[in-house]
Design a protein around this motif. Structure first.
Motif, PDB file in Angstrom:
ATOM      1  N   GLN A   3       0.853  -1.195   0.000  1.00 32.65           N
ATOM      2  CA  GLN A   3       0.000   0.000   0.000  1.00 32.65           C
ATOM      3  C   GLN A   3       0.881   1.234   0.000  1.00 32.65           C
ATOM      4  N   LEU A   4       0.471   2.217  -0.783  1.00 31.10           N
ATOM      5  CA  LEU A   4       1.192   3.475  -0.886  1.00 31.10           C
ATOM      6  C   LEU A   4       0.217   4.608  -0.606  1.00 31.10           C
ATOM      7  N   VAL A   5       0.610   5.521   0.252  1.00 31.57           N
ATOM      8  CA  VAL A   5      -0.245   6.656   0.594  1.00 31.57           C
ATOM      9  C   VAL A   5       0.542   7.939   0.409  1.00 31.57           C
ATOM     10  N   GLU A   6       0.128   8.753  -0.559  1.00 32.71           N
ATOM     11  CA  GLU A   6       0.795  10.024  -0.824  1.00 32.71           C
ATOM     12  C   GLU A   6       0.176  11.137   0.029  1.00 32.71           C
ATOM     13  N   SER A   7       0.979  12.139   0.291  1.00 34.71           N
ATOM     14  CA  SER A   7       0.506  13.339   0.972  1.00 34.71           C
ATOM     15  C   SER A   7       1.413  14.497   0.596  1.00 34.71           C
ATOM     16  N   GLY A   8       0.968  15.706   0.925  1.00 32.05           N
ATOM     17  CA  GLY A   8       1.804  16.874   0.721  1.00 32.05           C
ATOM     18  C   GLY A   8       1.435  17.752  -0.453  1.00 32.05           C
ATOM     19  N   GLY A   9       0.466  17.331  -1.244  1.00 30.92           N
ATOM     20  CA  GLY A   9       0.052  18.167  -2.360  1.00 30.92           C
ATOM     21  C   GLY A   9      -0.703  19.391  -1.884  1.00 30.92           C
ATOM     22  N   GLY A  10      -0.981  20.291  -2.823  1.00 36.96           N
ATOM     23  CA  GLY A  10      -1.720  21.498  -2.479  1.00 36.96           C
ATOM     24  C   GLY A  10      -1.584  22.551  -3.534  1.00 36.96           C
ATOM     25  N   LEU A  11      -1.959  23.777  -3.161  1.00 40.62           N
ATOM     26  CA  LEU A  11      -1.902  24.929  -4.054  1.00 40.62           C
ATOM     27  C   LEU A  11      -0.704  25.793  -3.668  1.00 40.62           C
ATOM     28  N   VAL A  12       0.084  26.158  -4.666  1.00 43.37           N
ATOM     29  CA  VAL A  12       1.269  26.978  -4.407  1.00 43.37           C
ATOM     30  C   VAL A  12       1.446  27.945  -5.567  1.00 43.37           C
ATOM     31  N   GLN A  13       2.037  29.086  -5.297  1.00 38.63           N
ATOM     32  CA  GLN A  13       2.320  30.046  -6.364  1.00 38.63           C
ATOM     33  C   GLN A  13       3.551  29.633  -7.151  1.00 38.63           C
ATOM     34  N   ALA A  14       3.604  30.068  -8.381  1.00 45.12           N
ATOM     35  CA  ALA A  14       4.778  29.798  -9.214  1.00 45.12           C
ATOM     36  C   ALA A  14       6.035  30.285  -8.504  1.00 45.12           C
ATOM     37  N   GLY A  15       7.071  29.465  -8.574  1.00 40.64           N
ATOM     38  CA  GLY A  15       8.315  29.769  -7.885  1.00 40.64           C
ATOM     39  C   GLY A  15       8.407  29.181  -6.496  1.00 40.64           C
ATOM     40  N   GLY A  16       7.289  28.688  -5.999  1.00 38.66           N
ATOM     41  CA  GLY A  16       7.245  28.119  -4.664  1.00 38.66           C
ATOM     42  C   GLY A  16       7.702  26.677  -4.622  1.00 38.66           C
ATOM     43  N   GLY A 109      -0.081   4.430  -5.649  1.00 35.58           N
ATOM     44  CA  GLY A 109      -0.847   5.155  -4.660  1.00 35.58           C
ATOM     45  C   GLY A 109      -2.051   5.798  -5.307  1.00 35.58           C
ATOM     46  N   GLN A 110      -2.824   6.510  -4.487  1.00 29.81           N
ATOM     47  CA  GLN A 110      -4.069   7.109  -4.969  1.00 29.81           C
ATOM     48  C   GLN A 110      -3.839   8.474  -5.614  1.00 29.81           C
ATOM     49  N   GLY A 111      -2.666   9.045  -5.408  1.00 32.66           N
ATOM     50  CA  GLY A 111      -2.330  10.329  -6.014  1.00 32.66           C
ATOM     51  C   GLY A 111      -2.605  11.501  -5.099  1.00 32.66           C
ATOM     52  N   THR A 112      -1.871  12.573  -5.330  1.00 34.37           N
ATOM     53  CA  THR A 112      -2.069  13.809  -4.596  1.00 34.37           C
ATOM     54  C   THR A 112      -2.006  14.973  -5.582  1.00 34.37           C
ATOM     55  N   GLN A 113      -2.937  15.904  -5.472  1.00 30.68           N
ATOM     56  CA  GLN A 113      -3.051  16.994  -6.414  1.00 30.68           C
ATOM     57  C   GLN A 113      -2.061  18.104  -6.097  1.00 30.68           C
ATOM     58  N   VAL A 114      -1.355  18.543  -7.111  1.00 35.16           N
ATOM     59  CA  VAL A 114      -0.468  19.709  -7.021  1.00 35.16           C
ATOM     60  C   VAL A 114      -0.967  20.747  -8.026  1.00 35.16           C
ATOM     61  N   THR A 115      -1.234  21.938  -7.544  1.00 35.33           N
ATOM     62  CA  THR A 115      -1.693  23.019  -8.398  1.00 35.33           C
ATOM     63  C   THR A 115      -0.772  24.218  -8.208  1.00 35.33           C
ATOM     64  N   VAL A 116      -0.213  24.686  -9.300  1.00 37.23           N
ATOM     65  CA  VAL A 116       0.707  25.826  -9.257  1.00 37.23           C
ATOM     66  C   VAL A 116       0.047  26.987  -9.981  1.00 37.23           C
ATOM     67  N   SER A 117      -0.183  28.070  -9.262  1.00 39.97           N
ATOM     68  CA  SER A 117      -0.832  29.242  -9.854  1.00 39.97           C
ATOM     69  C   SER A 117       0.214  30.212 -10.388  1.00 39.97           C
ATOM     70  N   SER A 118      -0.156  30.902 -11.451  1.00 41.13           N
ATOM     71  CA  SER A 118       0.789  31.840 -12.078  1.00 41.13           C
ATOM     72  C   SER A 118       0.682  33.233 -11.464  1.00 41.13           C
TER      73      SER A 118
END
Length: 118
Positions: A3-16, A109-118
């Motif tokens: 079993q694999l469990v990802e964490s740590g994704g989220g919304l971050v600004q470009a350059g972050g 794993g189930q995946g974790t969403q990463v969103t980078v805003s410009s």
């Protein structure tokens, strides 16, 4: 069963930066080569980085110099440190375990969403 469990994704600004974690359970961690993949909407899943059993790391050209993959045998975890993020890095990031001892096998794993805003 692995079993694999990802964490740590989220919304971050470009350059972050973000740090993804993947917790491994269900088998002997050192017997696996570990990968991070990503998949953006409408795109194929692509390999981002690999770390072998002896800690050799391999990166896709589009993340070289920005991302760092690592593993911790004691914690049975793999990490992806992502720096200088770009909007095109936005995707669902998946942890993958590839068995290298005994019968072949691969687990996701189930995946974790990463969103980078410009």
């Amino acid at each position: 069963q692995v079993q694999l469990v990802e964490s740590g994704g989220g919304l971050v600004q470009a350059g972050g930066s973000l740090r993804l974690s993947c917790a491994f359970s269900g088998d002997i961690f050192r017997g696996y080569r570990m990968h991070w993949y990503r998949q953006a909407p409408g795109q194929q899943r692509e390999l981002v980085a690999t770390i072998t059993r002896d800690w050799t790391s391999i990166y896709a050209d589009f993340v070289k110099g920005r991302f760092i993959i690592s593993r911790d045998g004691a914690k049975r975890a793999v990490y992806l440190q992502m720096n200088s993020l770009k909007p095109e890095d936005s995707a669902v990031y998946y942890c993958n375990a590839e068995r290298t001892i005994g019968l072949p096998g691969t687990f996701w794993g189930q995946g974790t969403q990463v969103t980078v805003s410009s």
